[in-house]
Motif scaffolding. Structure first.
Motif, PDB file in Angstrom:
ATOM      1  N   GLU A  31       0.863  -1.184   0.000  1.00 22.08           N
ATOM      2  CA  GLU A  31       0.000   0.000   0.000  1.00 22.08           C
ATOM      3  C   GLU A  31       0.894   1.227   0.000  1.00 22.08           C
ATOM      4  O   GLU A  31       1.892   1.261   0.717  1.00 22.08           O
ATOM      5  CB  GLU A  31      -0.885   0.008   1.246  1.00 22.08           C
ATOM      6  N   ALA A  60      -3.690   0.431  -2.866  1.00 20.63           N
ATOM      7  CA  ALA A  60      -3.019  -0.860  -2.687  1.00 20.63           C
ATOM      8  C   ALA A  60      -3.160  -1.691  -3.952  1.00 20.63           C
ATOM      9  O   ALA A  60      -4.092  -1.505  -4.724  1.00 20.63           O
ATOM     10  CB  ALA A  60      -3.620  -1.602  -1.500  1.00 20.63           C
ATOM     11  N   ASP A 114      -9.245  -1.200  -2.512  1.00 21.39           N
ATOM     12  CA  ASP A 114      -9.005  -0.159  -3.503  1.00 21.39           C
ATOM     13  C   ASP A 114     -10.014  -0.260  -4.653  1.00 21.39           C
ATOM     14  O   ASP A 114     -10.270  -1.340  -5.174  1.00 21.39           O
ATOM     15  CB  ASP A 114      -7.592  -0.292  -4.074  1.00 21.39           C
TER      16      ASP A 114
END
Ligand code: 2PG
Ligand code: MG
Length: 383
Positions: A21, A31, A344
């Protein structure tokens, strides 16, 4: 936006495996996802020294500071500076930079005129490399693809079919991507999904196509496709290349499949071409093309759809080139999650900004829902 700070760290993905990340300017993080059925032509996810080396390298690297990112092409400076960090760190870095440059409104930063949402392609049943049990479906993903309609209706239709299929299966295990993984053969699974879809279509008034990600490289031994759950009568069966083409043609026509990904091993451009000639389905390349423009050029006459996974090529600039080439050549780009995912949702933003008509991001599980919910949020922001 000027890059003032870059911080990399290790987090766990949905498979509880470490991933990277990256946080830009103390506030904007992204990430990287990672695959299980990775294509042999994909760029390496990490440098040979491993993830810890990449994290350490980025944290000590001083030259990103001061770089100004005013438009997408400015990412070229970043890619030029850090070619050694490979696919996953680069994609996490570029996503985080785009978030910082846009204050989390990446789609708008990339294309303020975007006006449409993609249709969700989601897996309802699966097997292959996405589950560890021995008894499992040979094909990696049985997918749902609603015909073009309101995004929220399509999302709901997929979720409803997923729920009903789960009820019918009563207690099946789940794949890494939140699809049911029953001990069943290909044909029985297709029959079951078809019967549920027939009911749901009538109830909701949404048309839903069935799709497959065969991920055929995973059970090709260099000569034959080795099935362990081919049919109820003959579970174990080896198909030659010709027989695999015929089998794919038969099921594509019988179940009116609207989407067929990686039906053949990752270097067999000819068989993809043959299936495209014989059917009307979207013949999609994933391991075949690996988001690589050179491979896409080679596959131009073999496919009419291509999976887009930014970390397969490890560059957002090159990812965009592949998308542009596909759109120009009437090849449908399908932006996709990986089997090991994070929260994400950058791919949702890319789908909207780059006019990508289909997003493959699963149905069930918080990492998959994160992408779908992000699209609902973006829907409210569109003009
Ligand atoms: C695929 C993907 C995502 P993986 O084959 O399309 O479903 O799987 O991330 O394991 O490559
Ligand atoms: Mg695939």
């Amino acid at each position: 936006m000027k890059i003032k700070s870059v911080r990399a760290r290790k987090v766990l993905n949905s498979r509880k495996k470490p991933t990277i990340e990256i946080t830009i300017n103390k506030k904007y993080s992204a990430a990287a996802p990672s695959g299980a059925s990775t294509g042999e032509h994909e760029i390496k996810a990490y440098p040979t020294q491993g993830i810890d080396f990449a994290i350490d390298f980025i944290n000590k690297f001083k030259h990103l500071k001061g770089i100004k990112i005013e438009r997408f092409q400015d990412l070229k400076q970043v890619e030029k500076l850090l070619p050694i960090i490979k696919g996953n760190p680069m994609i996490a870095l570029e996503f985080a930079i785009l978030k910082a440059a846009s204050k989390n409104k990446v789609w708008h930063f990339l294309n303020p005129n975007a006006d449409d949402l993609p249709m969700p392609l989601g897996n309802v049943v699966g097997g292959g490399a996405h589950i560890k049990t021995k008894e499992k479906p040979d094909m990696q993903e049985f997918l749902l693809l609603p015909e073009k309609t309101d995004f929220a209706d399509a999302k709901f239709a997929n979720e409803y079919v997923h729920k009903l299929v789960g009820e019918k299966l009563g207690g099946a295990k789940m794949t890494d991507e939140g699809a049911w993984a029953p001990q069943m053969d290909t044909i029985s699974i297709l029959d079951l999904i078809k019967s549920v879809i027939d009911k749901v279509e009538k109830e909701l008034g949404v048309k839903i196509g069935i799709g497959l990600d065969v991920a055929a490289s995973e059970f090709f031994d260099g000569k034959n496709y080795k099935y362990t759950n081919y049919s109820k009568k003959i579970p174990k069966k080896n198909l030659t290349v010709k027989e695999q083409i015929n089998f794919m043609e038969i099921i594509t026509k019988k179940y009116k499949l609207t989407y067929v990904e990686d039906a053949f091993q990752e270097n067999d451009f000819d068989s993809f071409k043959e299936l495209k000639r014989r059917t009307k389905t979207l013949v999609c390349g994933d391991d075949l093309t690996t988001t690589n423009l050179e491979r896409l050029r080679k596959a131009k006459d073999s496919i009419n759809a291509i999976i887009i996974k930014p970390n397969q090529i490890g560059s957002l600039i090159k990812t965009k080139e592949a998308v542009d080439f596909a759109l120009k050549n009437k090849i449908v780009p399908v932006i996709s999650h990986r089997s090991g995912e994070t929260m994400d949702a950058s791919i949702s933003h890319l789908a909207v900004a780059w006019d990508i008509p289909i997003i493959k991001c699963g149905i069930h599980g918080k990492e998959r829902q994160a992408k779908l919910k992000e699209l609902l949020k973006i829907k409210k922001e569109l003009k």
